[in-house]
Motif scaffolding. Sequence first.
Motif, PDB file in Angstrom:
ATOM      1  N   TYR A 169      24.929  31.128  34.330  1.00  0.00           N
ATOM      2  CA  TYR A 169      25.354  32.516  34.509  1.00  0.00           C
ATOM      3  C   TYR A 169      25.487  33.217  33.157  1.00  0.00           C
ATOM      4  CZ  TYR A 169      28.059  36.598  35.800  1.00  0.00           C
ATOM      5  OH  TYR A 169      28.484  37.901  35.936  1.00  0.00           O
ATOM      6  N   SER A 191      43.050  39.505  40.935  1.00  0.00           N
ATOM      7  CA  SER A 191      43.593  39.462  42.292  1.00  0.00           C
ATOM      8  C   SER A 191      42.564  38.920  43.264  1.00  0.00           C
ATOM      9  CB  SER A 191      44.038  40.866  42.712  1.00  0.00           C
ATOM     10  OG  SER A 191      43.110  41.451  43.579  1.00  0.00           O
ATOM     11  N   ILE A 216      22.886  36.247  32.489  1.00  0.00           N
ATOM     12  CA  ILE A 216      23.352  37.623  32.538  1.00  0.00           C
ATOM     13  C   ILE A 216      22.836  38.426  31.338  1.00  0.00           C
ATOM     14  CG2 ILE A 216      25.576  37.473  31.311  1.00  0.00           C
ATOM     15  CD1 ILE A 216      25.062  38.881  34.813  1.00  0.00           C
ATOM     16  N   LYS A 262      40.150  48.033  47.353  1.00  0.00           N
ATOM     17  CA  LYS A 262      40.662  46.712  46.982  1.00  0.00           C
ATOM     18  C   LYS A 262      40.005  46.223  45.690  1.00  0.00           C
ATOM     19  CE  LYS A 262      43.519  45.782  50.375  1.00  0.00           C
ATOM     20  NZ  LYS A 262      43.331  46.907  51.274  1.00  0.00           N
ATOM     21  N   LEU A 303      36.929  48.713  51.130  1.00  0.00           N
ATOM     22  CA  LEU A 303      36.600  47.582  50.259  1.00  0.00           C
ATOM     23  C   LEU A 303      36.781  47.968  48.792  1.00  0.00           C
ATOM     24  CD1 LEU A 303      35.322  44.771  49.678  1.00  0.00           C
ATOM     25  CD2 LEU A 303      33.124  45.933  49.637  1.00  0.00           C
ATOM     26  N   TYR A 309      38.908  47.984  43.252  1.00  0.00           N
ATOM     27  CA  TYR A 309      39.475  48.704  42.108  1.00  0.00           C
ATOM     28  C   TYR A 309      40.998  48.586  42.047  1.00  0.00           C
ATOM     29  CZ  TYR A 309      34.928  50.693  41.109  1.00  0.00           C
ATOM     30  OH  TYR A 309      33.607  50.848  40.775  1.00  0.00           O
ATOM     31  N   LYS A 316      40.568  41.228  46.479  1.00  0.00           N
ATOM     32  CA  LYS A 316      39.253  41.876  46.540  1.00  0.00           C
ATOM     33  C   LYS A 316      38.188  40.934  47.087  1.00  0.00           C
ATOM     34  CE  LYS A 316      39.656  42.903  42.057  1.00  0.00           C
ATOM     35  NZ  LYS A 316      39.319  43.453  40.736  1.00  0.00           N
ATOM     36  N   ALA A 356      34.697  48.641  33.789  1.00  0.00           N
ATOM     37  CA  ALA A 356      34.302  48.992  35.153  1.00  0.00           C
ATOM     38  C   ALA A 356      35.403  49.722  35.923  1.00  0.00           C
ATOM     39  CB  ALA A 356      33.874  47.739  35.913  1.00  0.00           C
ATOM     40  N   TYR A 357      36.685  49.455  35.563  1.00  0.00           N
ATOM     41  CA  TYR A 357      37.783  50.148  36.244  1.00  0.00           C
ATOM     42  C   TYR A 357      37.803  51.641  35.913  1.00  0.00           C
ATOM     43  CZ  TYR A 357      40.028  45.767  37.626  1.00  0.00           C
ATOM     44  OH  TYR A 357      40.323  44.559  38.208  1.00  0.00           O
ATOM     45  N   VAL A 375      35.867  41.359  50.359  1.00  0.00           N
ATOM     46  CA  VAL A 375      34.404  41.214  50.375  1.00  0.00           C
ATOM     47  C   VAL A 375      34.007  40.304  51.537  1.00  0.00           C
ATOM     48  CG1 VAL A 375      32.427  40.197  49.158  1.00  0.00           C
ATOM     49  CG2 VAL A 375      34.037  41.619  47.909  1.00  0.00           C
ATOM     50  N   ARG A 424      32.919  44.341  29.932  1.00  0.00           N
ATOM     51  CA  ARG A 424      32.300  45.029  31.074  1.00  0.00           C
ATOM     52  C   ARG A 424      33.268  45.236  32.232  1.00  0.00           C
ATOM     53  NH1 ARG A 424      29.807  42.620  35.253  1.00  0.00           N
ATOM     54  NH2 ARG A 424      29.466  40.700  34.116  1.00  0.00           N
ATOM     55  N   ILE A 425      33.998  44.196  32.599  1.00  0.00           N
ATOM     56  CA  ILE A 425      34.862  44.327  33.774  1.00  0.00           C
ATOM     57  C   ILE A 425      36.026  45.277  33.519  1.00  0.00           C
ATOM     58  CG2 ILE A 425      36.419  43.020  35.295  1.00  0.00           C
ATOM     59  CD1 ILE A 425      34.270  41.136  35.788  1.00  0.00           C
ATOM     60  N   LEU A 473      27.319  44.640  39.073  1.00  0.00           N
ATOM     61  CA  LEU A 473      27.799  44.411  37.706  1.00  0.00           C
ATOM     62  C   LEU A 473      28.586  45.594  37.154  1.00  0.00           C
ATOM     63  CD1 LEU A 473      24.828  42.537  36.028  1.00  0.00           C
ATOM     64  CD2 LEU A 473      26.971  41.602  36.873  1.00  0.00           C
ATOM     65  N   THR A 474      28.480  46.749  37.810  1.00  0.00           N
ATOM     66  CA  THR A 474      29.262  47.887  37.312  1.00  0.00           C
ATOM     67  C   THR A 474      30.610  47.970  38.015  1.00  0.00           C
ATOM     68  OG1 THR A 474      28.254  49.391  38.900  1.00  0.00           O
ATOM     69  CG2 THR A 474      27.210  49.240  36.747  1.00  0.00           C
ATOM     70  N   LYS A 475      30.932  46.981  38.820  1.00  0.00           N
ATOM     71  CA  LYS A 475      32.224  46.979  39.520  1.00  0.00           C
ATOM     72  C   LYS A 475      33.155  45.939  38.884  1.00  0.00           C
ATOM     73  CE  LYS A 475      30.934  49.611  42.869  1.00  0.00           C
ATOM     74  NZ  LYS A 475      29.475  49.528  42.821  1.00  0.00           N
ATOM     75  N   PRO A 476      34.455  46.210  38.969  1.00  0.00           N
ATOM     76  CA  PRO A 476      35.389  45.238  38.391  1.00  0.00           C
ATOM     77  C   PRO A 476      35.580  44.036  39.303  1.00  0.00           C
ATOM     78  CG  PRO A 476      36.580  47.121  39.250  1.00  0.00           C
ATOM     79  CD  PRO A 476      35.137  47.409  39.465  1.00  0.00           C
ATOM     80  N   ILE A 477      34.516  43.277  39.461  1.00  0.00           N
ATOM     81  CA  ILE A 477      34.596  42.094  40.304  1.00  0.00           C
ATOM     82  C   ILE A 477      33.687  41.042  39.689  1.00  0.00           C
ATOM     83  CG2 ILE A 477      32.753  42.894  41.867  1.00  0.00           C
ATOM     84  CD1 ILE A 477      34.459  41.664  44.170  1.00  0.00           C
ATOM     85  N   ASN A 478      34.111  39.792  39.788  1.00  0.00           N
ATOM     86  CA  ASN A 478      33.326  38.712  39.216  1.00  0.00           C
ATOM     87  C   ASN A 478      32.129  38.421  40.118  1.00  0.00           C
ATOM     88  OD1 ASN A 478      32.660  35.723  39.226  1.00  0.00           O
ATOM     89  ND2 ASN A 478      33.811  35.923  37.328  1.00  0.00           N
TER      90      ASN A 478
END
Lengths: 263, 326
Positions: free
Chosen positions: A251, A2, A255, B126, B123, B128, A5, B98-99, A9, B94-95, A95-100
């Motif tokens: 990348y 999505s 990483i 959104k 933030l 998550y 997010k 992460a959820y 940011v 990983r992603i 890196l521990t968040k579900p975001i690229n």
Amino acid sequence: MSLAKYYEVAKIHILEKISYSWNQVFYGLIIGIVLFVFVHIWQAIYAGKLTIEGFSIAQMIWYLALAEVIVFSAGGQGIERIGEDVKSGIIASSLTKPINFVGKEFAVLLANFIYTFLISGFIAFAVAYFLVGPIPFHFANLPMLLVMIAGAAVLNFTLVIFFGLFAFWFEDVSSIYFIYQKLIFIMGGMLVPIDVYPIWVQGIVKYLPFSFITYMPAKLFVHFEWSAFLTGMIGQLAWILVGAMLLKVIYDKGIKRVNINGG
Amino acid sequence: MNKPVIEVNHVSKRFRTLVKEPGFKGSLKSLFSPKYKEVSAVEDVSFQLKEGELIGFIGPNGAGKSTTIKMLTGILFPSSGKLNVLGYNPQTERIKLAYKIGVIFGQRQQLWHHLPPIDTFNLFSKIYELEEEAYQKRLNELILLFEIRPYLYTPVRKLSLGERMRCEFVASLLHRPKVLFLDEPTIGMDILAKKSVREFIRKLNQHEKTTVILTSHDLDDIEELCPRVVIINKGKLIYDGTMSRIKNQLKYKVLELYFDKKVQTLPKIQHTKIINQTPFNVKVEIDKTKVPIRKVLDVYLKKFKVVDIVIEDPPIEEIIERFYSK
């Protein structure tokens, strides 16, 4: 995935920027002062000549105003910021968040670009108007100009993130930032339009990515030509593709080298 | 309920670091022919965690605690061995992982420094991908649990360390993580703040059945919270068992006293041991189950003019050593 997010940011970064608005105004004023100095230098250089390489003095100043504002908003400092995040391990929290990660940095740079562009642009254009008056500009060309500026921004972000990630290999990327900035100043045509350089230098410089970041949009602004717009867009797209591929390689390799202090 | 949520199988992590000789010549030399040395941060570590467990992960600085946590969260890649968290491979997924997890690094801040915590919460909702309604409900729950309503709209930079950490917890819990990694969450806090953070961790583990891995070098944190303890030293897992077995080793305290002038002979007190002595200060280890600290202090205060007093736990290294020399 999505996009909401990444939008969020970008939004929170603008919110944070707003708490520093005076900074932005201050930087904008510096651009104003630089332009003021440029006007005087160029008046001496023109010394009665009406045009230099097709630029009238008014066009020259408006060219410089837009080129400066683009460089100012481009967020080259991002190289240092990303480098610092990599080195200090701040990167671990994202890196521990579900975001690229690359997407997130892109959103941050974009937010910074829009915000800085609006404020410093307003000041720089006001100063240019005050010093040399208006130049003819067809508002029908505005969409093309905006497309070109957007392309310049995206190309620049790709390079900024790419060079920032060099921190996975080098201790310090601030020297890379220094060089990148100077390349944009000189090869990107921020200090003087590329047209002033000897023909053989132009032949090289025009094809490098830097000219597509500053020279192309600024020239299009003061002197619109469809052919220039098309070449500019094709060049930007080509370099964005190359940059994106390099970015992906660096990348993916980088990483795996995350090496966080204090483990 | 009882299937493992975390599996660590024979995991090792080696780093390659640049070795630099001292001085200008050394720097030049390493520029042209860099020498590397392999450092083993984690060596053949294996353990499992069941759903709802709260374990303490302890060891001296540089023992490999954070490295292990970072491998479990997918940030670091192990040199060998396998990891599984909630059915995911943390490195390749990983992603997705992460959820489902929450991570708090005591020394790193995830809240936006110049903005009020509510902005970061919005933030994260959104990031998550939380449904607005579910998010608002969860946020209210957490606001009550962590008692942060008064500073929801205060810029983070103006909050105290304890207040900030509570907001960090809220930020990390919005998405109801199944596993929570806490890396030194009480670092730098005063006693009261530490106490309340411990209380929150306990509540969370009990009410929400969150599996918690807690690293700390404050043994009191672990002692109060964790029924099970994993000790890691120099990258190797050296103990995995109940708290009560090592509790015995926590009965010592170290009292350090500074005198206003040189002191030659010190009193002999039962159940204490002088571990270090200089003319102006002394370090005494006290078995607090046999003799109260206060009594020892009294003896010294009566005999000497004491200008400063420090009471602390013996270093973890010593506790580990003592545990294994038995």
